[in-house]
Design an enzyme around this catalytic site. Structure first.
Site, short mmCIF file in Angstrom:
data_model
loop_
_atom_site.label_atom_id
_atom_site.label_comp_id
_atom_site.label_asym_id
_atom_site.label_seq_id
_atom_site.Cartn_x
_atom_site.Cartn_y
_atom_site.Cartn_z
N HIS A 70 0.83 -1.21 0.00
CA HIS A 70 0.00 0.00 0.00
C HIS A 70 0.86 1.25 0.00
O HIS A 70 2.01 1.26 0.43
CB HIS A 70 -0.98 0.01 1.18
CG HIS A 70 -0.38 0.25 2.54
ND1 HIS A 70 0.10 1.47 2.94
CD2 HIS A 70 -0.19 -0.59 3.60
CE1 HIS A 70 0.54 1.39 4.19
NE2 HIS A 70 0.40 0.14 4.61
N CYS A 71 0.26 2.33 -0.51
CA CYS A 71 0.85 3.65 -0.42
C CYS A 71 -0.17 4.51 0.33
O CYS A 71 -0.63 4.12 1.39
CB CYS A 71 1.20 4.20 -1.81
SG CYS A 71 -0.11 4.01 -3.06
N TYR A 72 -0.56 5.66 -0.23
CA TYR A 72 -1.61 6.46 0.41
C TYR A 72 -2.98 6.07 -0.14
O TYR A 72 -3.86 5.62 0.59
CB TYR A 72 -1.34 7.95 0.22
CG TYR A 72 -2.55 8.82 0.48
CD1 TYR A 72 -3.18 8.80 1.73
CD2 TYR A 72 -3.08 9.64 -0.51
CE1 TYR A 72 -4.31 9.58 1.97
CE2 TYR A 72 -4.20 10.42 -0.28
CZ TYR A 72 -4.81 10.39 0.97
OH TYR A 72 -5.93 11.15 1.20
N SER A 122 1.54 1.99 -5.47
CA SER A 122 1.25 0.57 -5.25
C SER A 122 0.97 -0.14 -6.57
O SER A 122 1.46 -1.25 -6.82
CB SER A 122 0.05 0.40 -4.31
OG SER A 122 0.35 0.90 -3.03
#
Length: 212
Positions: A139-141, A147
């Site tokens: 995950h990222c934001y 991602s």
């Protein structure tokens, strides 16, 4: 009358009379099938657990418990430390550790792409997770840019037959049209195989010269 559970009321209620409550909906994980690259597993992608920013009010404890109950064993985090503070989850990596989830932190600037050495390291770590049959999440934001870029690179890394556009299409089918968000990320994916080959070749040459 109770609203449908699919509607997150905190996103639509503009009233100032009541404090905004955390969202009660489970964190949404999208599972990318890896069968086309000869792996039986799925790779999970999601947005930032516990995020509190603008209209998003997730609960870090509930989200982490949800990941644990889903059987997540390894998580790859692409947010920077600054982002984790901005989105009010500065201790997320520690919390993963407390829950026994192996954490791989590879910060990538928002909208950007990793340098090829970092990306190669991510690919190798992901491949080890898959080979060891570990349930893995990235995950990222927002779970759309970085991602999806890493997931698309993984498809190219694990198979010579998947084209960059096929990788992009797979991620957009999974996560929506916002996947692979910037021109930089799009170009990076199209140049990935050539850059990876050059990086591996130089690494091999260096290794040979050191061993002499």
């Amino acid at each position: 009358m109770k609203p449908p559970s699919s509607i997150q009321t905190s996103e639509f209620d503009s009233s100032d009379e009541e404090p905004i409550e955390d969202e009660q909906t489970p964190i949404q994980i999208s599972w990318l099938p890896l069968s086309r690259v000869n792996y039986s597993q799925f790779l999970g992608l999601c947005a930032l657990p516990g995020c509190k920013f603008k209209d998003v009010r997730r609960n870090i404890q509930k989200d982490t418990e949800e990941l644990k109950s889903c059987g997540i064993q390894d998580v790859f985090v692409f947010c920077t430390r600054g982002e984790l503070s901005k989105y009010r989850v500065p201790n997320l990596l520690d919390l993963y550790h407390q829950y026994g989830i192996i954490t791989h932190h590879h910060p990538i600037p928002d909208g950007g792409a990793p340098d090829i050495a970092s990306c190669c390291e991510i690919m190798e770590e992901l491949e080890i997770c898959l080979q060891n049959n570990r349930k893995t999440l990235i995950h990222c934001y927002g779970g759309l840019g970085r991602s999806c870029l890493v997931a698309a690179c993984l498809l190219l890394y694990l198979s010579d037959t998947v084209s960059p556009q096929q990788a992009i299409d797979s991620l957009r089918d999974l996560r929506g049209s916002g996947a692979i968000q910037t021109i930089k990320q799009y170009n990076y994916l199209h140049e990935f195989r050539d850059k990876l080959a050059a990086h591996l070749s130089s690494r091999e040459s260096l290794s040979r010269s050191v061993s002499r």
